[in-house]
Design an enzyme around this catalytic site. Structure first.
Site, PDB file in Angstrom:
ATOM      1  N   HIS A   1       0.828  -1.203   0.000  1.00 36.35           N
ATOM      2  CA  HIS A   1       0.000   0.000   0.000  1.00 36.35           C
ATOM      3  C   HIS A   1       0.865   1.258   0.000  1.00 36.35           C
ATOM      4  O   HIS A   1       0.626   2.193  -0.793  1.00 36.35           O
ATOM      5  CB  HIS A   1      -0.905  -0.020   1.236  1.00 36.35           C
ATOM      6  CG  HIS A   1      -1.659   1.254   1.459  1.00 36.35           C
ATOM      7  ND1 HIS A   1      -2.899   1.478   0.924  1.00 36.35           N
ATOM      8  CD2 HIS A   1      -1.336   2.375   2.160  1.00 36.35           C
ATOM      9  CE1 HIS A   1      -3.316   2.686   1.287  1.00 36.35           C
ATOM     10  NE2 HIS A   1      -2.382   3.245   2.037  1.00 36.35           N
ATOM     11  N   GLU A   2       1.874   1.292   0.857  1.00 37.55           N
ATOM     12  CA  GLU A   2       2.726   2.484   0.951  1.00 37.55           C
ATOM     13  C   GLU A   2       3.557   2.673  -0.318  1.00 37.55           C
ATOM     14  O   GLU A   2       3.747   3.810  -0.771  1.00 37.55           O
ATOM     15  CB  GLU A   2       3.629   2.392   2.183  1.00 37.55           C
ATOM     16  CG  GLU A   2       2.891   2.328   3.509  1.00 37.55           C
ATOM     17  CD  GLU A   2       1.952   3.514   3.729  1.00 37.55           C
ATOM     18  OE1 GLU A   2       2.227   4.601   3.182  1.00 37.55           O
ATOM     19  OE2 GLU A   2       0.955   3.348   4.446  1.00 37.55           O
TER      20      GLU A   2
ATOM     21  N   HIS B   1       1.490   4.414  -2.948  1.00 35.48           N
ATOM     22  CA  HIS B   1       1.428   5.875  -2.868  1.00 35.48           C
ATOM     23  C   HIS B   1       2.581   6.511  -3.646  1.00 35.48           C
ATOM     24  O   HIS B   1       2.392   7.502  -4.357  1.00 35.48           O
ATOM     25  CB  HIS B   1       1.502   6.330  -1.410  1.00 35.48           C
ATOM     26  CG  HIS B   1       0.196   6.239  -0.678  1.00 35.48           C
ATOM     27  ND1 HIS B   1      -0.975   6.784  -1.144  1.00 35.48           N
ATOM     28  CD2 HIS B   1      -0.114   5.662   0.510  1.00 35.48           C
ATOM     29  CE1 HIS B   1      -1.951   6.556  -0.284  1.00 35.48           C
ATOM     30  NE2 HIS B   1      -1.453   5.866   0.731  1.00 35.48           N
TER      31      HIS B   1
ATOM     32  N   GLU C   1      -6.054   6.730  -1.205  1.00 36.30           N
ATOM     33  CA  GLU C   1      -5.945   5.572  -0.329  1.00 36.30           C
ATOM     34  C   GLU C   1      -6.463   4.312  -1.005  1.00 36.30           C
ATOM     35  O   GLU C   1      -5.843   3.247  -0.916  1.00 36.30           O
ATOM     36  CB  GLU C   1      -6.717   5.823   0.972  1.00 36.30           C
ATOM     37  CG  GLU C   1      -6.064   6.827   1.895  1.00 36.30           C
ATOM     38  CD  GLU C   1      -4.743   6.302   2.433  1.00 36.30           C
ATOM     39  OE1 GLU C   1      -4.723   5.217   3.037  1.00 36.30           O
ATOM     40  OE2 GLU C   1      -3.725   6.975   2.238  1.00 36.30           O
TER      41      GLU C   1
END
Length: 248
Positions: free
Chosen positions: A125-126, A129, A188
């Site tokens: 997920h990070e 980004h 997100e």
């Protein structure tokens, strides 16, 4: 005649102001910050965090993070050797990735990620980004908001529009809820989708991302209403993740 001309001028100024605001709110991507500027900010932020926060003394947990991050980075087409990955001491349930190839996870996050699969969901997920350049988007949106509101307020004052300050404040609220918060929530969910893809490619179980957010929900009680949150609430996020997994 003169009165009509004044009203037309005010109407023109108001429409110009609203048009400028709508343009700011309607863009999918506003590039006001260069990739190099964002990378430099990421490097500076990493240096500052590392100077203020000690690395974890838990070598076993740090080794697990290194392995998980290495596999997920490889699945993302990145060389792990070109990234710095660090487990930080601290009870914060937090993790981040920064432009300039840095990944940080706090020890507190390990209370939520019960296995390497769930940790892979966080790391993926990070990384998502960074890959989607969300830092650039957020900074550009913030700059656009600041410049847009200043421009609108000047137009209102030039046009001698009654209640100029109140109108500008109302437009500010419109920008806040029309650009920055939904923008962040969209980011997100984009990062979730990217993270699920790369963790699956890396050989981790994507369904563990659902368990991760159930754990997160239990670990952080008393959340603000979803409408005012900068990130999707866990229940909403779980539904989105279930749909992402079903579609893959």
């Amino acid at each position: 005649m003169c009165g009509n001309r004044t009203m037309n001028r005010r109407r023109f100024l108001m429409l110009s102001a609203l048009g400028a605001t709508a343009t700011t709110a309607g863009c999918d991507r506003i590039d006001l910050v260069s990739d190099e500027q964002v990378r430099e900010m990421g490097v500076a932020a990493w240096r500052d965090i590392s100077a203020r926060t000690p690395a974890s003394a838990n070598r076993e947990a740090a080794a697990v993070l290194e392995e998980v991050a290495g596999r997920v980075l490889a699945a993302a087409g990145e060389s792990a050797a070109q990234w710095q990955v660090r487990l930080f001491a601290g009870n914060e349930i937090n993790a981040f990735a920064l432009p300039g190839n840095h990944i940080g996870v706090f020890e507190g996050m390990l209370r939520v990620t019960r296995n390497p699969d769930q940790l892979a969901a966080i790391v993926g997920h990070e990384i998502g980004h960074v890959k989607a350049e969300h830092s650039q988007e957020r900074m550009s949106a913030a700059l656009a908001k600041e410049y847009g509101l200043n421009f609108v307020f000047r137009l209102l004052q030039i046009g001698e529009v009654e209640f100029a300050a109140e109108i500008a404040a109302a437009l500010g609220l419109g920008l806040e809820y029309g650009v920055l918060l939904p923008y962040s929530r969209r980011q997100e969910l984009e990062a979730d989708e990217y993270g699920i893809g790369v963790m699956s490619t890396a050989g981790y179980r994507p369904e563990e991302a659902i368990e991760l957010w159930r754990n997160m929900d239990a670990a952080v009680p008393g959340r603000a209403p979803e409408f005012l949150a900068t990130h999707p609430a866990p229940t909403s996020r779980i539904e989105q993740i279930e749909q992402i997994i079903a579609d893959t």
